[in-house]
Design an enzyme around this catalytic site. Structure first.
Site, mmCIF file in Angstrom:
data_model
loop_
_atom_site.group_PDB
_atom_site.id
_atom_site.type_symbol
_atom_site.label_atom_id
_atom_site.label_comp_id
_atom_site.label_asym_id
_atom_site.label_seq_id
_atom_site.Cartn_x
_atom_site.Cartn_y
_atom_site.Cartn_z
ATOM 1 C CD GLU A 37 -2.716 -1.318 2.506
ATOM 2 O OE1 GLU A 37 -3.615 -1.794 2.636
ATOM 3 O OE2 GLU A 37 -2.233 -1.177 3.137
HETATM 4 C C1 ACM Z 1 -2.119 -5.420 4.032
HETATM 5 O O1 ACM Z 1 -3.173 -5.693 4.520
HETATM 6 N N1 ACM Z 1 -1.758 -3.979 3.661
HETATM 7 C C2 ACM Z 1 -1.145 -6.055 3.448
#
Ligand code: ACM
Length: 541
Positions: A345
């Site tokens: 992310e």
């Molecule tokens: C995640 O759940 N951002 C790996």
């Protein structure tokens, strides 16, 4: 029925060590116990072993039982001592380990190092349970340790007081041949969004070890907190560790405390996998040292739960000097082969900067002797086949890693995230990926999920993110019972798994969970066995 105490000499034990137990001819007046018929294959073992062959009689675990181990084989004595401690906790019997002279001995648990090729897998073990003895064969102490979890699981919760003059815990006789399907069987705990104490982490490790987990991945850093002391960059914990989601005081592990967790896990033959999440999820680091920041804003402590706003300045050499120091300090005190770099992310890192970062950090991790793991986004970079992709969301990224010959850890959020709510009534958790009731958590197949070939799968991991949980009771509510099912998904082959059969074995975990004071979610799908220590009673205390 009469019971005569008998004598088992040292020479008899020598016979044992040569595995000539059956033919051994030492004179021994045996007590005769008429065990009711047993069925080893109906025991509530989780994960279910590969093969169980019952012989329908009983082994008497009682005050006349002793444990002997291969003493020259590394770690076997410790495995014997661990078993003795757990037998004491469950039955209050003191079972001696490797004692020279025990005049009243009747039954023996022998933990034997064997070089048999049938035990070639590090974690393989075999159990031969007869009326007189339990022989546990394993090639390594790790295998022996998995084997004693099986023994613990087949010791009944209560004794039988009518078979002899003393209390006897009857263990069903038979043979068990077992080894895990996948070599990596992990759980993850996010100690960054909310901090969990060393004691909490140890309790979780102890519970996971009972179900034959061999890895706990600690998500040590995120936007909301930095939780591991780095001596060369002290503000990380002083500033970055000072808060958590919701604005409480946060916290961090000193390196001594981290080593203490590692040692505790090591005694249970479990690895700790440290994760330093980067180049995104780095606000706590950037507040501590703004020179690291790459999102163009002045970083401030963050106590919310949004993601995707932070990034390191991936083109600055200082950032790599920082990463080198952090990886070096943590790698030096982490005995396992893995270092997790996060990598998920990074929404405000430009794609080519992200790729540049992952490729450069992989080299740093390798330089410090570790194998890199990263969330599935790292599959976009040109990285080595020895690095590991941690599949959580993107099939495309995971398959890109497969194309590079990389191994995959399976944690699809829709199936394996422990922080997903059971249903809309769940007290804690989120549901952005799915609701995951206890049956859904168990009934998927990591062996054939979204086209990832089984030969690339290193194992399964159940991550527990902590945005909505801040103490061990809340952790236990989300982790249990689902973490128990994930142990079976990673250990037991697909042919040996069956929800209807599993749910009966799971129901029978209640006495163990209650005795361990685990505040599990009492899923209405399970007909939980009642026990004398229900967690509700404990809650009232
Ligand atoms: C995640 O759940 N951002 C790996």
């Amino acid at each position: 029925m009469t019971m005569t105490k008998s004598y088992l000499s040292r020479s008899f034990l020598l016979c044992l060590s040569l595995i000539t137990f059956i033919t051994c001819t030492v004179e021994k007046e045996k007590r005769i116990i008429n065990f009711p018929e047993t069925d080893l294959s109906a025991e509530n073992m989780i994960p279910k072993p590969l093969k169980v062959i019952p012989t329908h009689s009983g082994f008497a675990l009682d005050e006349f039982t002793a444990i002997y181990t291969s003493e020259s084989a590394t770690g076997f004595t410790e495995v014997g001592e661990f078993l003795a401690k757990k037998i004491k906790a469950k039955t209050d019997i003191d079972v001696p380990v490797n004692m020279n002279e025990i005049p009243d001995l009747e039954t023996v648990i022998y933990i034997n190092q064997s070089d048999s090729t049938k035990l070639a897998d590090t974690e393989a073990y075999q159990l031969y349970i007869s009326q007189d003895s339990i022989i546990l064969n394993a090639n390594t102490a790790e295998g022996a340790f998995r084997g004693i979890q099986t023994i613990r699981q087949i010791i009944p919760e209560t004794s039988n007081d009518t078979l002899a003059d003393n209390k006897i815990w009857t263990i069903p006789t038979g043979k068990i041949i077992d080894n895990p399907q996948f070599e990596y069987r992990g759980a993850m705990l996010d100690v960054a969004r909310h901090f969990f104490s060393v004691e909490d982490v140890k309790k979780y490790i102890d519970l996971l070890a009972y179900y034959k987990y061999n890895a706990l991945h600690l998500h040590l850093t995120d936007d909301q907190g930095w939780r591991i002391e780095i001596k060369s960059w002290p503000l990380l914990t002083e500033v970055g560790g000072s808060t958590e989601v919701g604005g409480e005081a946060g916290g961090f592990y000193t390196q001594e405390e981290y080593k203490d967790i590692i040692a505790y896990a090591g005694e249970r033959h479990m690895l700790i996998i440290p994760e330093i999440d980067m180049p995104g999820h780095t606000n706590a680091a950037s507040v501590s040292y703004p020179i690291l920041n790459g999102n163009g804003k002045t970083p401030q402590l963050y106590e919310g739960t949004e993601v995707g706003k932070s990034t390191f300045a991936t083109r600055k050499d200082t950032v790599y000097a920082f990463v080198d120091d952090v990886v070096r300090e943590i790698a030096a005190i982490t005995p396992g082969p893995y270092f997790h770099i996060g990598g998920d992310e990074s929404h405000v890192t430009k794609k080519n900067d992200y790729i540049y970062f992952v490729e450069r950090v992989e080299k740093i991790v390798q330089k410090h002797g570790k194998r890199m793991i990263g969330w599935d986004e790292i599959g976009q970079a040109a990285i080595d086949s020895t690095s590991i992709s941690h599949f959580w969301a993107s099939q495309k990224n995971a398959l890109a890693a497969v194309d590079k010959g990389m191994k995959i850890i399976m944690s699809p959020a829709k199936k394996a995230y422990l922080d997903m709510q059971y249903d809309s009534l769940s007290k804690h958790g989120l549901h952005w990926a799915a609701y995951i009731p206890t049956d859904t958590a168990y009934t998927w197949s990591p062996e054939n999920y979204e086209g990832i070939p089984i030969k690339n799968i290193l194992g399964v991991e159940a991550p527990l993110w902590s945005e909505t949980i801040s103490n061990i009771e809340e952790l236990e509510y989300l982790a249990f019972p689902r973490a128990i099912g994930y142990s079976e998904l990673s250990w037991t082959t697909q042919e040996n798994r069956d929800w209807e059969n599993y749910k009966v074995r799971l129901a029978n975990q209640a006495p163990f969970l209650d005795r361990m004071n685990v505040k599990y979610y009492p899923s209405p799908l399970i007909d939980w066995k009642k026990s004398k220590y229900t967690y509700r009673e404990i809650e009232k205390d």
